[in-house]
Motif scaffolding. Structure first.
Motif, short mmCIF file in Angstrom:
data_model
loop_
_atom_site.label_atom_id
_atom_site.label_comp_id
_atom_site.label_asym_id
_atom_site.label_seq_id
_atom_site.Cartn_x
_atom_site.Cartn_y
_atom_site.Cartn_z
N MET A 1 0.83 -1.21 0.00
CA MET A 1 0.00 0.00 0.00
C MET A 1 0.87 1.26 0.00
O MET A 1 0.59 2.22 -0.70
CB MET A 1 -0.94 -0.01 1.22
N LYS A 2 1.95 1.23 0.82
CA LYS A 2 2.81 2.41 0.90
C LYS A 2 3.46 2.71 -0.45
O LYS A 2 3.54 3.87 -0.87
CB LYS A 2 3.87 2.20 1.98
N ASN A 3 3.93 1.65 -1.14
CA ASN A 3 4.54 1.85 -2.45
C ASN A 3 3.51 2.34 -3.46
O ASN A 3 3.82 3.19 -4.32
CB ASN A 3 5.18 0.55 -2.95
N LEU A 4 2.31 1.82 -3.36
CA LEU A 4 1.24 2.23 -4.27
C LEU A 4 0.94 3.72 -4.09
O LEU A 4 0.80 4.47 -5.07
CB LEU A 4 -0.02 1.40 -4.00
N HIS B 1 2.65 7.95 3.74
CA HIS B 1 2.46 7.71 5.17
C HIS B 1 1.06 8.07 5.67
O HIS B 1 0.55 7.43 6.59
CB HIS B 1 3.51 8.51 5.97
N SER B 2 0.42 9.08 5.10
CA SER B 2 -0.89 9.51 5.60
C SER B 2 -2.04 9.12 4.69
O SER B 2 -3.21 9.14 5.12
CB SER B 2 -0.90 11.02 5.81
N GLY B 3 -1.74 8.76 3.45
CA GLY B 3 -2.81 8.46 2.49
C GLY B 3 -3.69 7.31 2.92
O GLY B 3 -4.92 7.35 2.77
N GLY B 4 -3.10 6.26 3.49
CA GLY B 4 -3.88 5.10 3.92
C GLY B 4 -4.86 5.47 5.02
O GLY B 4 -6.04 5.08 4.97
N ALA B 5 -4.37 6.22 6.02
CA ALA B 5 -5.25 6.63 7.12
C ALA B 5 -6.38 7.53 6.62
O ALA B 5 -7.53 7.43 7.06
CB ALA B 5 -4.44 7.34 8.20
N ILE B 6 -6.05 8.42 5.67
CA ILE B 6 -7.08 9.31 5.11
C ILE B 6 -8.14 8.50 4.36
O ILE B 6 -9.35 8.74 4.51
CB ILE B 6 -6.44 10.36 4.18
N ILE C 1 -8.40 6.30 14.23
CA ILE C 1 -7.67 5.60 13.17
C ILE C 1 -6.34 6.29 12.91
O ILE C 1 -5.30 5.64 12.77
CB ILE C 1 -8.52 5.56 11.87
N PHE C 2 -6.36 7.63 12.84
CA PHE C 2 -5.13 8.36 12.55
C PHE C 2 -4.10 8.17 13.65
O PHE C 2 -2.91 7.98 13.39
CB PHE C 2 -5.45 9.84 12.36
N MET C 3 -4.56 8.20 14.91
CA MET C 3 -3.64 8.06 16.04
C MET C 3 -3.19 6.61 16.22
O MET C 3 -2.01 6.32 16.40
CB MET C 3 -4.30 8.58 17.32
N ILE C 4 -4.14 5.67 16.16
CA ILE C 4 -3.80 4.28 16.43
C ILE C 4 -2.93 3.70 15.31
O ILE C 4 -2.07 2.84 15.55
CB ILE C 4 -5.08 3.43 16.62
N SER C 5 -3.12 4.20 14.08
CA SER C 5 -2.28 3.71 12.98
C SER C 5 -0.84 4.17 13.18
O SER C 5 0.11 3.46 12.79
CB SER C 5 -2.81 4.21 11.63
N SER C 6 -0.66 5.34 13.81
CA SER C 6 0.70 5.81 14.12
C SER C 6 1.35 4.89 15.15
O SER C 6 2.53 4.53 15.03
CB SER C 6 0.64 7.24 14.65
N ILE C 7 0.57 4.48 16.17
CA ILE C 7 1.09 3.54 17.18
C ILE C 7 1.43 2.20 16.53
O ILE C 7 2.47 1.60 16.81
CB ILE C 7 0.06 3.34 18.30
N TRP C 8 0.58 1.74 15.64
CA TRP C 8 0.79 0.44 14.97
C TRP C 8 2.10 0.48 14.16
O TRP C 8 2.87 -0.48 14.17
CB TRP C 8 -0.40 0.14 14.05
N LYS C 9 2.34 1.59 13.44
CA LYS C 9 3.57 1.69 12.64
C LYS C 9 4.80 1.79 13.53
O LYS C 9 5.85 1.19 13.24
CB LYS C 9 3.48 2.92 11.72
N ASN C 10 4.67 2.55 14.64
CA ASN C 10 5.80 2.66 15.58
C ASN C 10 6.13 1.30 16.20
O ASN C 10 7.29 1.01 16.51
CB ASN C 10 5.47 3.65 16.69
N ARG C 11 5.11 0.50 16.38
CA ARG C 11 5.28 -0.79 17.06
C ARG C 11 6.22 -1.72 16.29
O ARG C 11 6.84 -2.61 16.87
CB ARG C 11 3.91 -1.45 17.23
N GLU C 12 6.33 -1.48 15.00
CA GLU C 12 7.21 -2.32 14.18
C GLU C 12 8.68 -1.99 14.44
O GLU C 12 9.56 -2.77 14.08
CB GLU C 12 6.88 -2.11 12.70
#
Length: 734
Positions: free
Chosen positions: A1-4, A300-305, A637-648
């Motif tokens: 998704m990020k590459n897309l 980075h933000s397109g998916g959350a949007i 979604i915007f906040m939790i997706s940031s936590i999810w990405k940081n978790r990696e």
């Protein structure tokens, strides 16, 4: 998704393609604006909001067929003087009706022979205290509200000429003569006039507020205008698109839906713009090339949007399952507005940002460290470094992982206490309860209610179908809530139908009167059963405004029971698909639900004890639920997706703390703007919109400042790795 998304950013916002994207948008807006009608030109003023199978609608249809009223649609003139009507007043009424008989108004279908009656005979028709008299003027059913507005003005001019004074604009608290209009025509005209200037007022107020907040929050005049340009272009597509759909008969749009859609577009649309703009600014601090920074921001933000927009649109579209027209009419316009806005944010906005580059953030231009050092060498002095996180946001990020149980306990208790007020809310569905107190039709209605038996303003009709000779007049009249019952009328097409006009002894718009409707129907059914009818429940109907209120309450209750579970299921599926965590989906929905109930409770306290309203509009709970659940999940979604990405990349505590602090600024700004735009609905004169704006703004603020920064991350911390179940992510080092 990020590459897309990164490839998508290069396609629509490259050094050459940015101009193509902008020109395509300009061409699209120009073409559809010319070819298709604007949505404001296709709004309907239809007042029939109940489905055809409801009792009151069936009764109305039977009455039209069996007991036709050829007189037309009534405008009621209400004449009132404290201390009693005088001979001069009665003579003026007599003169007016002579005038209307000799020179009828346009669309006038019938008038009573008041011009032929002596003053004393007119006085016999007045109220018991002889202080008020109601006289009707009937108009053709074919005439529209737009047709009748100038006719009413002409009638007022005639009356003013006859009386020598303008009694329509007098203060009812003062002595002397007062004239008001009400009835079906008066209510329709007042409703139309309420919205005649409301859209412009709302649009200007919303734009000014958003502009003010953007300048205040981001301190950049250019940046403040960019989201408004994006929203403006989106509206340039949405308005003709919805106008085309309404013109084709695919959807029905009313003025109320257009007003709220405008607020939603500027609120949610600006939020989506800020999500991308803020990420772009962060990338510009790391990346010297503005195009590369922009593609990274989109990635980075397109998916959350996209997920936020999809969640909101899906949530709003669930209103299509509602039977009540005011709910159903919201579904398509709002969903279309959100989707088009999201498309604009991921196409037009990147093109604009690519054109402006770092200049968009003037005077606080984001630069990389290398660029700052070069600037310092050039100026020969230190240059201030921009802060990406405020001290407060960093503190919030730390406190959520240090004291999660304290935060959970305090927030749940406080929000829970506010939610406890929800069962104590009084609701109303009366049309006049949404009107301003000084609206002419409401004032006329109030005069009638004060000087005539309460039920006179809105009598009910009991209709039955039976091949037996049954007299119900005495049975109905014996009920405590009944003032009087008229003689039975036989149906013109089928004499098995009978109709009784029933005047209540209580306020026909009160809760007591609405509760009396099924009691009256059951009483009549029992009487028919005693006469040998086998299926009396299919042979009795109640007509009138009180019956309509009963059906409205019944239908809207059914809609709540259907729409609320549907929206929860749809949003749950979207969250599970995006986050891949059943646990996270569960507590995100629970927190939004708690936020909604607390907002409804606090909203009631403000509406009842601060605004002084005796009841909340009955449509508010579902309106607010759909908007708060759909929009509230945007921030989660915007906040939790940031936590999810940081978790990696980091441990849980660091992921939560960083995720909260990094998104705090943009979500706080977005929440303030969204709450502010809904609060703008308070400038409109309709209570249903004022109350909806109040409750929704409160809910957005609770989401922004309590649920999103404190409660959700604290729950995530307490659950630990189980917050990601079934993924069960471990620390990177493990």
């Amino acid at each position: 998704m990020k590459n897309l998304l990164k490839n998508w950013g290069k396609t629509i916002a490259g050094s050459k393609t940015r101009w193509v994207t902008l020109l395509i948008w300009i061409a699209l807006v120009a073409v559809v604006s010319v070819v298709w009608p604007q949505v404001n030109d296709e709004t309907t003023g239809g007042s029939q909001l109940l489905p055809e199978e409801t009792m009151s609608v069936e009764a109305s249809n039977i009455a039209d067929e069996q007991f036709p009223n050829d007189a037309g649609v009534p405008l009621l003139l209400v004449w009132h003087r404290d201390g009693g009507l005088e001979q001069e007043d009665l003579q003026n009424i007599n003169t007016l009706y002579q005038n209307l008989d000799e020179d009828p108004l346009e669309y006038q279908s019938m008038i009573p022979p008041f011009g032929e009656l002596p003053p004393q005979a007119l006085l016999d028709s007045a109220s018991g205290d002889e202080e008020a008299l109601t006289t009707p003027v009937f108009f053709s059913e074919e005439a529209t509200t737009d047709d009748l507005q100038p006719v009413l003005s002409s009638l007022q001019e005639r009356i003013t000429e006859i009386t020598g004074e303008n009694y329509f604009d007098t203060d009812l608290s003062e002595d002397g003569m007062h004239i008001r209009y009400t009835g079906a025509v008066g209510i329709q005209i007042d409703s139309t006039e309420l919205f005649s200037t409301a859209d412009i007022t709302l649009l200007i107020s919303t734009v000014l507020l958003v502009l003010f907040l953007l300048v205040l929050l981001y301190r950049s005049p250019i940046l403040a205008v960019v989201p408004l340009i994006g929203v403006g272009f989106a509206y340039g597509i949405i308005s003709p698109l919805l106008g085309f759909m309404a013109d084709q008969g695919w959807i029905v749009v009313d003025s109320q839906a257009v007003s709220i859609m405008t607020v939603l577009l500027f609120g949610a649309g600006t939020d989506y713009c800020l999500f991308l703009i803020t990420r772009y600014r962060d990338e510009l601090l790391m990346e010297p090339n503005k195009y590369t920074a922009l593609t990274k921001a989109i990635a980075h933000s397109g998916g959350a949007i996209m997920i936020s927009a999809l969640t909101t649109a899906a949530g709003l579209f669930t209103l299509v399952a509602a039977q009540y027209a005011s709910y159903d009419r919201f579904a398509v316009p709002f969903s279309v507005a959100i989707i088009v806005m999201a498309v604009a944010v991921l196409t037009l906005l990147p093109a604009l940002l690519a054109l402006l580059g770092r200049t968009a953030f003037f005077p606080f231009i984001p630069r990389t460290e290398e660029m700052i050092q070069k600037l310092e060498n050039k100026k020969g002095k230190k240059v201030r470094r921009p802060k990406t996180k405020s001290r407060f946001s960093e503190w919030v990020g730390r406190i959520t992982v240090r004291k999660p149980w304290t935060i959970i306990t305090v927030t749940v208790v406080v929000l829970g206490i506010l939610a406890l007020f929800v069962p104590r809310i009084n609701y109303t569905y009366g049309v006049f309860d949404s009107f301003p107190d000084d609206m002419p039709s409401r004032e006329g209605f109030a005069i009638i209610g004060e000087h005539y038996p309460e039920g006179t303003v809105a009598p009910m009709q009991v209709l039955i179908r039976s091949d037996r000779e049954v007299s119900l007049r005495e049975d109905i009249a014996a009920l405590d809530e009944v003032e009087s019952v008229g003689e039975a009328e036989k149906g013109e097409e089928n004499e098995e139908y009978e109709q009784y006009s029933v005047t209540l002894s209580i306020d026909p718009y009160s809760r007591e009167a609405v509760a009396f409707v099924p009691e009256l129907k059951n009483r009549v059914e029992d009487r028919l059963q005693e006469e040998g009818e086998e299926d009396p429940e299919d042979q009795v109907w109640i007509n009138g405004e009180t019956a309509g209120l009963y059906d409205t309450e019944k239908v809207t209750s059914r809609d709540q029971n259907i729409v609320i579970p549907v929206i929860l299921v749809i949003i749950a599926l979207i969250l599970v698909t995006y986050l891949r965590s059943i646990t996270a989906m569960g507590y995100l929905l629970l927190t939004v639900g708690l936020s909604y109930l607390s907002a409804l409770g606090l909203g009631w306290l403000i509406i009842h004890y601060v605004m002084g309203e005796p009841a909340m509009q009955g449509l508010i709970p579902l309106y607010s639920f759909v908007f708060l659940v759909a929009l509230g999940n945007d921030y989660n979604i915007f906040m939790i997706s940031s936590i999810w990405k940081n978790r990696e990349q980091m441990k849980l505590d660091a992921a939560i703390s960083n995720g909260v602090s990094s998104t705090s600024g943009v979500i706080t700004s977005a929440g303030l703007i969204l709450a502010g735009t809904f609060a703008v609905l308070a400038v409109l004169p309709l209570q249903v919109l004022v109350q909806f704006g109040t409750v929704t703004a409160i809910g957005v603020l609770i989401d922004t400042f309590v649920v999103r920064p404190f409660l959700v991350p604290s729950i995530t911390k307490v659950l630990g790795k189980y917050a990601f179940w079934p993924a069960m992510k471990k620390d990177p080092e493990e």
